[in-house]
Write an enzyme that holds these catalytic residues in place. Structure first.
Site, short mmCIF file in Angstrom:
data_model
loop_
_atom_site.label_atom_id
_atom_site.label_comp_id
_atom_site.label_asym_id
_atom_site.label_seq_id
_atom_site.Cartn_x
_atom_site.Cartn_y
_atom_site.Cartn_z
N ILE A 203 0.95 -1.21 -0.18
CA ILE A 203 0.01 0.10 -0.05
C ILE A 203 0.95 1.21 0.16
O ILE A 203 1.71 1.34 1.08
CB ILE A 203 -0.90 0.09 1.32
CG1 ILE A 203 -1.59 -1.15 1.63
CG2 ILE A 203 -1.78 1.23 1.05
CD1 ILE A 203 -2.06 -1.18 2.94
N HIS A 204 0.85 2.01 -0.85
CA HIS A 204 1.52 3.16 -0.90
C HIS A 204 0.82 4.34 -1.73
O HIS A 204 1.41 5.61 -1.66
CB HIS A 204 2.80 3.31 -1.33
CG HIS A 204 3.04 3.06 -2.80
ND1 HIS A 204 2.96 1.70 -3.79
CD2 HIS A 204 3.29 4.13 -3.95
CE1 HIS A 204 2.97 2.14 -5.01
NE2 HIS A 204 3.08 3.33 -5.06
N ARG A 205 -0.17 4.49 -2.43
CA ARG A 205 -0.79 5.52 -3.15
C ARG A 205 -1.40 6.61 -2.11
O ARG A 205 -1.88 6.11 -1.27
CB ARG A 205 -1.94 4.89 -3.75
CG ARG A 205 -2.02 4.01 -5.07
CD ARG A 205 -1.73 4.87 -6.26
NE ARG A 205 -1.03 3.99 -7.22
CZ ARG A 205 0.41 4.21 -7.82
NH1 ARG A 205 0.54 5.60 -7.89
NH2 ARG A 205 0.87 3.07 -8.31
#
Ligand code: UD1
Ligand code: UDP
Length: 366
Positions: A203-205
């Protein structure tokens, strides 16, 4: 012809690994510029070491900060490099702020610009990446589209057909080349919970990390997974989790970002992948794993249409349901991303362009 390549973020090191190797093989002179956008050892150095990427000749040290400030400082320093090096062409990858800075620096100096991974669109202009890609594509002279969908997007925006080359995806080249070297992360064997299978999650957006409701909802969805979840946590996500004092669910093992070879091993050995990463969505397909996309839209639409990937969004119940998917009935051999020779094709086209006086700046009718 001398080519200046501008990279700066994790996915660009991986793409450049494939293309820089092909450039060296075909005898093209490459000057690598690292903007410094990603700077932690596990976000940068590890890829140069593991993937044999040459050390950059220029390290600009511009990471962190707001979008405008980061892009502006990178642009200024890349311009200095281009004035010193006087390359025949500038090469950029993907859709980060480093991509945009490299593209603008080249375009303003009237240096030919080539863009690898051109034509990707989410059609969501609130994503910083969408702005970066659209602008980069429209100042590029040579557009390397990974898929036919990407080519069609560019054609619809009025970019002349002769400037677009559908070459396949250089990330497939990398996945194939390094597959044999994939290796188990050191911490894996010591965790007996993982021996019965696991979900791999990234997860990084910004749209997920910067919205507490979305991040909490993703964690809640993951907590319902019947299998334990391995989450190599991106530094951006780490900062947000700490700020919000969020505690990941007990079935989620959070680890530091892993190297490319460890990531390939995890992708190969997991049961299912959940991610908001562009690159990891494709790697799920390369490794024949069902993928739960933690977004409402994707640039890699062919994988959703083929049923390999599902757009779950971030709603807890939707994630929980999607995490029970299996590979049964999924067709992973559809060849959406070429044959693993995209980097060679990129370099052949660049080499041929070097024998022409100027890359064509013309556009088709829009
Ligand atoms: C960037 C790209 C995104 C890409 C992602 C790949 C833009 C706008 N975004 O997002 O398209 O998918 O890289 O991973 O270019 N940080 C560290 N150490 C690092 C790198 C970052 O601590 O080595 C932290 C910093 O607090 C930084 C934050 O992460 O401010 C965000 O980094 P940034 O490069 O701005 O964006 P990413 O989220 O990494
Ligand atoms: N990746 C990695 N280690 C990790 C997470 C991802 O090596 O801990 C690799 C992944 O295999 C893929 C690339 O990083 O090749 C994707 O980059 P990222 O998700 O940061 O960016 P995006 O593709 O979304 O732009």
């Amino acid at each position: 012809m001398k080519i200046v390549t501008v990279i700066g973020a994790r996915p660009q090191f991986i793409k450049a690994a494939a293309v820089s190797r092909a450039m060296a093989r075909q005898g093209l002179e490459e000057v690598l510029v690292h903007t410094g956008q990603h700077y932690d050892a596990d976000m940068s150095d590890v890829f140069f070491e593991q993937m044999g990427i040459p050390r950059p000749q220029y390290e600009l040290g511009v990471g962190g900060g707001r979008h405008g400030a980061m892009t502006g400082r990178q642009l200024e320093r890349i311009e200095d490099v281009l004035l010193t090096e006087k390359p025949g062409m500038v090469l950029v990858y993907g859709d980060t702020n480093s991509t945009l800075a490299g593209a603008l620096a080249a375009a303003k100096l009237h240096i030919g610009l080539a863009h690898v991974e051109a034509g990707l669109r989410s059609f969501n202009r609130r994503m910083p990446e969408e702005i970066n890609r659209v602008v980069t594509d429209h100042v590029s002279n040579i557009l390397f589209a990974p898929t036919r969908t990407a080519r069609d997007n560019l054609s619809r925006e009025g970019i002349a057909e002769e400037m677009i080359h559908v070459v396949g995806d250089v990330m497939l080249d990398a996945a194939l080349f390094y597959a044999e070297r994939a290796r188990m992360p050191g911490w894996f064997a010591g965790d007996s919970r993982l021996s019965g299978g696991f979900v791999l999650c990234t997860i990084h957006r910004a749209e997920n990390t910067d919205d507490p409701k979305r991040l909490r909802s993703i964690f809640a969805g993951l907590s319902a997974s019947p299998l334990p979840v391995i989450l190599p946590m991106h530094p951006r996500t780490k900062v947000k989790v700490a700020e919000l004092e969020l505690v990941p669910p007990p079935n989620v093992r959070v680890v530091d970002p892993v190297g490319y070879l460890e990531m390939a091993w995890l992708e190969k050995n997991c049961q299912i992948i959940a991610t908001d990463s562009g690159g990891v969505q494709k790697e799920a397909y390369f490794h024949r794993k069902p993928c739960v996309v933690l977004r409402e839209e994707t640039e890699w639409t062919e994988l959703v249409e083929a049923g390999c990937n599902v757009l779950a969004g971030v709603e807890e119940g939707a994630i929980a349901a999607a995490l029970t998917r299996s590979t049964q009935g999924l067709e992973f051999a559809q060849g959406f991303y070429g044959g693993g020779d995209a980097a060679e094709r990129v370099v052949e086209i660049l080499a041929a362009a070097g024998t022409r006086p100027e890359p064509s700046p013309s556009r088709g009718a829009s």
